[in-house]
Scaffold this motif. Structure first.
Motif, PDB file in Angstrom:
ATOM      1  N   THR A  83      -8.797  -2.108  62.248  1.00  0.00           N
ATOM      2  CA  THR A  83      -9.600  -3.151  62.879  1.00  0.00           C
ATOM      3  C   THR A  83      -9.147  -3.306  64.325  1.00  0.00           C
ATOM      4  N   TRP A  90       1.823  -3.348  58.541  1.00  0.00           N
ATOM      5  CA  TRP A  90       0.786  -3.369  59.571  1.00  0.00           C
ATOM      6  C   TRP A  90       1.250  -2.459  60.706  1.00  0.00           C
ATOM      7  N   CYS A 150      -3.645  -1.440  58.145  1.00  0.00           N
ATOM      8  CA  CYS A 150      -2.876  -1.891  57.003  1.00  0.00           C
ATOM      9  C   CYS A 150      -2.490  -0.661  56.185  1.00  0.00           C
ATOM     10  N   SER A 159      -6.472  -9.776  57.892  1.00  0.00           N
ATOM     11  CA  SER A 159      -6.335  -9.719  56.436  1.00  0.00           C
ATOM     12  C   SER A 159      -6.515  -8.285  55.971  1.00  0.00           C
ATOM     13  N   CYS A 160      -5.850  -7.943  54.899  1.00  0.00           N
ATOM     14  CA  CYS A 160      -5.978  -6.615  54.297  1.00  0.00           C
ATOM     15  C   CYS A 160      -6.145  -6.814  52.805  1.00  0.00           C
ATOM     16  N   GLU A 194      -9.318  -3.866  56.070  1.00  0.00           N
ATOM     17  CA  GLU A 194      -8.857  -4.858  57.038  1.00  0.00           C
ATOM     18  C   GLU A 194     -10.023  -5.678  57.580  1.00  0.00           C
ATOM     19  N   LEU A 200      -8.020  -0.043  50.991  1.00  0.00           N
ATOM     20  CA  LEU A 200      -7.464  -1.142  51.775  1.00  0.00           C
ATOM     21  C   LEU A 200      -8.490  -1.449  52.855  1.00  0.00           C
ATOM     22  N   TRP A 210      -3.951   3.829  53.331  1.00  0.00           N
ATOM     23  CA  TRP A 210      -4.246   3.284  54.654  1.00  0.00           C
ATOM     24  C   TRP A 210      -5.642   2.686  54.686  1.00  0.00           C
ATOM     25  N   GLY A 211      -5.784   1.623  55.461  1.00  0.00           N
ATOM     26  CA  GLY A 211      -7.099   1.074  55.728  1.00  0.00           C
ATOM     27  C   GLY A 211      -7.758   1.813  56.882  1.00  0.00           C
ATOM     28  N   THR A 238      -3.630  -9.167  48.588  1.00  0.00           N
ATOM     29  CA  THR A 238      -3.963  -9.244  50.008  1.00  0.00           C
ATOM     30  C   THR A 238      -2.708  -9.466  50.834  1.00  0.00           C
TER      31      THR A 238
END
Length: 124
Positions: free
Chosen positions: A118, A36, A95, A21-22, A6, A4, A114-115, A77
């Motif tokens: 950001t 989020w 994200c 965005s993710c 971000e 993911l 998980w991202g 997305t």
């Protein structure tokens, strides 16, 4: 490999807007709930918004009416539109995907993927 990623964070003045965005890769997330989260220095991670696999949404009370979560399954997305930003919105935004459940979890423990996060900084 499931990822993911971000994007869209940055520095903005109070009252301004950002769109996060993710982008997901490695598997389809159309059957997952997406969330989020954010974490500010010295504070616990909290869910900001979530969207179920069928499009139901959840928002943290403090962002209701200002933030909008959406998803584009064709693009794998999820987005977070943030308007009327306040200094207290400053945090790292993450994200997350449940990895199998279509229902939103308010607890981060319900998310498998998980991202990297950001940074969102809102100046007064």
């Amino acid at each position: 490999q499931v990822q993911l990623v971000e994007s869209g964070g940055g520095l903005v003045q109070a009252g301004g807007s950002l769109r996060l965005s993710c982008a997901a890769a490695g598997r389809t997330f159309r059957n997952d709930a997406m969330g989020w989260f954010r974490q500010a220095p010295g504070k616990e991670r909290e869910i900001v918004a979530g969207i179920s696999s069928i499009g139901a949404t959840y928002y943290l009370d403090s962002v209701k009416g200002r933030f909008t979560i959406s998803r584009d399954n064709a693009k794998n997305t999820v987005y977070l539109e943030m308007n009327s930003l306040k200094p207290e919105d400053t945090a790292v935004y993450f994200c997350a995907a449940t990895g199998g459940s279509g229902s939103i979890w308010a607890d981060g423990a319900g998310y498998r993927y998980w991202g990297q996060g950001t940074q969102v900084t809102v100046s007064s």
